[in-house]
Design an enzyme around this catalytic site. Structure first.
Site, PDB file in Angstrom:
ATOM      1  N   GLN A 128     -10.023  -4.013  -3.015  1.00 16.23           N
ATOM      2  CA  GLN A 128     -11.400  -3.477  -2.424  1.00 16.23           C
ATOM      3  C   GLN A 128     -12.567  -3.613  -3.448  1.00 16.23           C
ATOM      4  O   GLN A 128     -13.591  -3.978  -2.963  1.00 16.23           O
ATOM      5  CB  GLN A 128     -11.230  -2.052  -2.194  1.00 16.23           C
TER       6      GLN A 128
ATOM      7  N   HIS B 143      -7.646   0.772  -6.308  1.00 16.68           N
ATOM      8  CA  HIS B 143      -7.715  -0.045  -5.360  1.00 16.68           C
ATOM      9  C   HIS B 143      -8.542  -1.243  -5.562  1.00 16.68           C
ATOM     10  O   HIS B 143      -9.328  -1.454  -5.246  1.00 16.68           O
ATOM     11  CB  HIS B 143      -8.374   0.532  -4.059  1.00 16.68           C
TER      12      HIS B 143
ATOM     13  N   ARG C 273     -13.567  -8.497   2.078  1.00 11.55           N
ATOM     14  CA  ARG C 273     -12.326  -8.160   1.768  1.00 11.55           C
ATOM     15  C   ARG C 273     -11.647  -9.610   2.198  1.00 11.55           C
ATOM     16  O   ARG C 273     -10.510  -9.899   1.422  1.00 11.55           O
ATOM     17  CB  ARG C 273     -11.866  -6.944   2.876  1.00 11.55           C
TER      18      ARG C 273
ATOM     19  N   ARG D 159       0.882  -1.071  -0.056  1.00 12.62           N
ATOM     20  CA  ARG D 159       0.047  -0.065   0.056  1.00 12.62           C
ATOM     21  C   ARG D 159       0.897   1.386   0.136  1.00 12.62           C
ATOM     22  O   ARG D 159       1.691   1.434   0.678  1.00 12.62           O
ATOM     23  CB  ARG D 159      -0.809  -0.159   1.235  1.00 12.62           C
TER      24      ARG D 159
ATOM     25  N   CYS E 181     -16.115   1.744   0.943  1.00 16.02           N
ATOM     26  CA  CYS E 181     -15.052   1.018   1.021  1.00 16.02           C
ATOM     27  C   CYS E 181     -14.727   1.030   2.781  1.00 16.02           C
ATOM     28  O   CYS E 181     -13.829   0.110   3.116  1.00 16.02           O
ATOM     29  CB  CYS E 181     -13.947   1.321   0.192  1.00 16.02           C
TER      30      CYS E 181
ATOM     31  N   ASP F  50     -17.117   7.416  -1.216  1.00 12.93           N
ATOM     32  CA  ASP F  50     -15.896   7.084  -0.441  1.00 12.93           C
ATOM     33  C   ASP F  50     -15.620   8.572   0.223  1.00 12.93           C
ATOM     34  O   ASP F  50     -16.104   9.674  -0.397  1.00 12.93           O
ATOM     35  CB  ASP F  50     -14.649   6.710  -1.522  1.00 12.93           C
TER      36      ASP F  50
HETATM   37  N1  NVA Z   1      -9.951   6.729  -1.107  1.00 11.16           N
HETATM   38  C1  NVA Z   1      -9.493   6.357   0.143  1.00 11.16           C
HETATM   39  C2  NVA Z   1      -9.653   4.860   0.092  1.00 11.16           C
HETATM   40  C3  NVA Z   1      -9.437   4.427   1.351  1.00 11.16           C
HETATM   41  C4  NVA Z   1      -9.717   2.940   1.647  1.00 11.16           C
HETATM   42  C5  NVA Z   1      -8.086   6.773   0.478  1.00 11.16           C
HETATM   43  O1  NVA Z   1      -7.335   6.495  -0.513  1.00 11.16           O
HETATM   44  O2  NVA Z   1      -7.743   7.004   1.498  1.00 11.16           O
HETATM   45  N1   CP Z   2     -11.228  -0.092   2.363  1.00 17.11           N
HETATM   46  C1   CP Z   2      -9.866  -0.199   2.873  1.00 17.11           C
HETATM   47  O1   CP Z   2      -9.064  -0.632   2.358  1.00 17.11           O
HETATM   48  O2   CP Z   2      -9.634  -0.024   4.278  1.00 17.11           O
HETATM   49  P1   CP Z   2      -8.203   0.178   5.185  1.00 17.11           P
HETATM   50  O3   CP Z   2      -7.930   1.484   4.643  1.00 17.11           O
HETATM   51  O4   CP Z   2      -8.837   0.255   6.675  1.00 17.11           O
HETATM   52  O5   CP Z   2      -7.443  -0.936   4.604  1.00 17.11           O
END
Ligand code: NVA
Ligand code: CP
Length: 301
Positions: free
Chosen positions: A132, A129, A287, A102, A259, A219
């Protein structure tokens, strides 16, 4: 299928095969049937951003499949002090059987795959992502029976989630609509992919986008890494909220997905969130099953 760097790396058939395996793993788990298809395998999980679901689902998933997962935080790795990705990739490939990462830049994920010799899984970048969205597709199919004739609507920022959801819609044949403010559209190439393959609408009104939708998705307005823009974004996105009015425009029985993490009173009202909590937390649970399916597909011999 070697890596999951973005959802477009998988064909429609590969996505359906991951979803079928995820359904099977979910069924087995509920019935107490162990499946240790990754016995002895080791997954490194590099996190340059925070996570609850991604970290826990991969770590628990790996444990349940008989393997081992190592949490590698940016604060502890030499990568955080500037060791090049190409070196990290070659070193980790000698110890591990797979890497989940990540991070911010999509290029970093692509480079890990380029220089390493083991499967790489994208656990979120600024661009996409995919993990997800596999769980999202699983949840939609679980509740609606199939993807046929469905319309998926996204309200909010044209961010990593919107990008991957558009690819998910194209791969499964769902129509897609998005409502976002000017200047916050998703990736241009992915919008073109939608236009060429499915019904696609880009609107400036949340209600208009939600019209006849079967699934309404939202989101956060400010993603990880955009903390400094938070205040500005709160004003810009004000009218891009999933609320009662938006849900009235959607089809009767429309699902709501998020998400997570969610900000009640911002991108979604507390009432709509709670009315659809079953769907949203099934999505979060999925997930685990979807991640296990991806790891099985990529890391099994
Ligand atoms: N768009 C959000 C998704 C988190 C799972 C982010 O990138 O923070
Ligand atoms: N939706 C998601 O990816 O959650 P986290 O940021 O908690 O991993």
């Amino acid at each position: 299928m070697k890596h999951l760097l973005k959802l477009n790396d998988f064909t429609r058939e590969e996505i359906l095969s991951v979803l079928n395996l995820a359904d099977q793993l979910k069924f087995e788990r509920k019935n107490g049937v162990a499946n240790e298809c990754l016995k002895g395998k080791k997954l490194g999980m590099i996190f340059q951003k925070s996570s609850t679901r991604t970290r826990v689902s991969f770590e628990v998933g790996m444990y349940e499949l008989g393997g081992y997962a190592l949490f590698l935080s940016n604060r502890d790795l030499q990568i955080g002090r500037g060791e090049p990705v190409e070196d990290t990739a070659r070193v980790l490939s000698r110890y591990l059987d797979g890497i989940m990462i990540r991070t911010f830049e999509q290029k970093e994920v692509e480079d890990l795959a380029k220089y390493g010799t083991i499967p790489v899984i994208n656990g979120l970048t600024d661009y996409c992502h995919p993990c997800q969205v596999l769980a999202d597709l699983m949840t939609i199919r679980e509740r609606k029976g199939s993807f046929k004739g469905l319309k998926l609507c996204f309200i909010g920022d044209g961010n990593n989630m919107a990008n991957s959801l558009m690819v998910g819609a194209v791969k499964t044949g769902m129509n897609f609509s998005i409502a976002c403010p000017e200047g916050y559209e998703p990736d241009k190439e992915l919008m073109n992919l939608c236009k060429e393959n499915i019904g696609f609408t880009l609107c400036r009104s949340a209600e208009e986008a939600a019209r006849n939708a079967d699934v309404v998705y939202t989101d956060v307005w400010a993603s990880m890494g955009q903390e400094e823009e938070r205040e500005k974004r709160m004003k810009i996105f004000k009218s891009y909220q999933v609320n009662e009015k938006v849900m009235k425009a959607a089809n009767k029985g429309a699902m709501v997905l998020h998400c997570l993490p969610a900000h009640r009173g911002e991108e979604i009202t507390a009432d709509v969130f709670e009315a659809h909590a079953d769907e949203i937390f099934d999505e979060a649970e999925n997930r685990l099953h979807a991640q296990k399916a991806v790891m099985c597909k990529l890391m099994r011999d």
